[in-house]
Design a protein around this motif. Structure first.
Motif, PDB file in Angstrom:
ATOM      1  N   SER A  41     106.246 111.844  55.288  1.00 55.60           N
ATOM      2  CA  SER A  41     106.326 110.506  54.721  1.00 55.60           C
ATOM      3  C   SER A  41     107.628 110.258  53.973  1.00 55.60           C
ATOM      4  O   SER A  41     108.280 111.173  53.476  1.00 55.60           O
ATOM      5  N   GLN A  66     101.341 105.964  55.710  1.00 55.71           N
ATOM      6  CA  GLN A  66     102.002 107.178  55.251  1.00 55.71           C
ATOM      7  C   GLN A  66     101.412 107.621  53.916  1.00 55.71           C
ATOM      8  O   GLN A  66     100.508 106.985  53.365  1.00 55.71           O
ATOM      9  N   THR A  67     101.932 108.714  53.397  1.00 56.62           N
ATOM     10  CA  THR A  67     101.529 109.197  52.082  1.00 56.62           C
ATOM     11  C   THR A  67     101.716 108.095  51.041  1.00 56.62           C
ATOM     12  O   THR A  67     102.738 107.410  51.023  1.00 56.62           O
ATOM     13  N   ILE A  88      95.889 108.090  50.976  1.00 55.95           N
ATOM     14  CA  ILE A  88      96.488 109.083  51.866  1.00 55.95           C
ATOM     15  C   ILE A  88      97.480 109.900  51.040  1.00 55.95           C
ATOM     16  O   ILE A  88      98.432 109.347  50.482  1.00 55.95           O
ATOM     17  N   ASN A 105     100.615 113.198  55.101  1.00 51.76           N
ATOM     18  CA  ASN A 105     100.771 112.558  56.404  1.00 51.76           C
ATOM     19  C   ASN A 105     101.602 113.474  57.288  1.00 51.76           C
ATOM     20  O   ASN A 105     102.777 113.688  57.029  1.00 51.76           O
ATOM     21  N   LYS A 161      96.273 111.976  58.799  1.00 50.33           N
ATOM     22  CA  LYS A 161      96.237 111.227  57.540  1.00 50.33           C
ATOM     23  C   LYS A 161      95.172 111.838  56.628  1.00 50.33           C
ATOM     24  O   LYS A 161      93.979 111.550  56.752  1.00 50.33           O
ATOM     25  N   THR A 195      90.085 113.540  56.818  1.00 49.91           N
ATOM     26  CA  THR A 195      91.167 112.693  57.317  1.00 49.91           C
ATOM     27  C   THR A 195      90.580 111.384  57.827  1.00 49.91           C
ATOM     28  O   THR A 195      89.355 111.211  57.898  1.00 49.91           O
TER      29      THR A 195
END
Length: 295
Positions: A114, A228-229, A249, A252, A260, A274
């Motif tokens: 990420s 993403q993160t 999250i 990633n 995720k 996830t």
């Protein structure tokens, strides 16, 4: 499920009309790491039954408001606010899953890919680190309010089961990442997102209202690939238009659902599940790209 209650130290009688029992059962909706696949199917069926039972109670309340309106009685401000919380969401965009083929299954220790900077000032790594720090605890700055409302002491772990803390936890993480408070016309409005000065906004600690705020502020990501993160996700367990859960999250490792990794409260978990678990459970998923949100 009885063994799970013993393991968690949960002491309550099965009562479909008891709010605490409903909250406990719904918290099992994401317990994919705690049950085998066969048992989890049974758990999810029970979770969805409880969610449906909860909807019947909401429908009774909605009918009461309908009768008031039919009688041309003007609802009070509190009644109007409650009505807004009861209304489901339909025909809203969702986040499409992206299941990995067998040849592209994520590795458990794969590197997080990420980004670490955003034009709106959001620091997704700071949000992740906050979630890492508090995933199995309750920050008294943000949780004492909910504990006192539940009539218990925030330092007592048994107190933590008295309220659903998923949205409160994710809101704290987003705030730690640099997302600014927003103030609407009232703390109950969807445009508000803040903690204090007197009470938190409804969007801060309620999963459904959290969704209503962030779908407007950040939009709903069209695909899991876009997440993403540091991005937040919401789950509707039964597709009834009522959001049941919120998570962050925090790792990633690729573009697929199983890349995720989620960290959450109620039930408290750090990267044990996830988004693949959510999609596999039949949940309707909404994800928000926080780095693109208004700030």
């Amino acid at each position: 499920m009885d063994q799970h209650m013993l393991k968690k130290g949960v002491q309550m009688t099965a009562d479909f009309d008891n709010v605490e029992y409903q909250q406990y059962v719904l918290s099992l909706g994401t317990a994919f790491d705690e049950f085998n696949a066969e048992d989890m199917k049974k758990i999810l069926a029970f979770v969805k039954f409880i969610d449906l039972n909860e909807n019947y109670a909401k429908n009774d309340q909605l009918n009461e408001y309908k009768n008031l309106l039919n009688q041309r009685v003007q609802p009070s401000k509190d009644q109007t606010d409650e009505l807004a919380l009861l209304l489901p969401v339909f025909d809203a965009p969702t986040t499409a899953g992206n299941e990995a083929p067998d040849s592209a299954k994520a590795l458990e220790n794969a590197t997080d890919i990420s980004l670490t900077a955003a034009s709106n000032g959001y620091d997704n790594i700071a949000a992740r680190d906050y979630a890492y720090e508090w995933w199995d605890g309750r920050n008294p700055v943000y949780s004492t309010y909910y504990a006192e409302k539940a009539g218990c002491d925030v330092t007592d772990k048994k107190c933590w089961t008295k309220w659903n803390d998923c949205a409160n936890f994710v809101s704290q993480s987003l705030r730690a990442g640099g997302m600014n408070f927003q103030y609407g016309a009232h703390y109950t409005s969807n445009e508000s997102w803040h903690f204090g000065p007197l009470v938190p906004s409804y969007t801060w600690g309620g999963a459904h209202k959290f969704y209503l705020h962030w779908r407007g502020r950040a939009g709903v990501a069209p695909s899991v690939t876009d997440l993403q993160t540091g991005d937040a996700v919401s789950a509707d367990f039964t597709g009834d238009g009522d959001i049941d859960h919120t998570a962050l999250i925090t790792k990633n490792t690729g573009n697929y659902n199983n890349n995720k990794y989620l960290t959450q409260h109620t039930d408290d978990k750090k990267e044990l599940t996830t988004l693949q678990d959510w999609y596999g459970g039949g949940f309707v998923v909404y994800g928000y790209e926080i780095d693109k949100a208004d700030n």
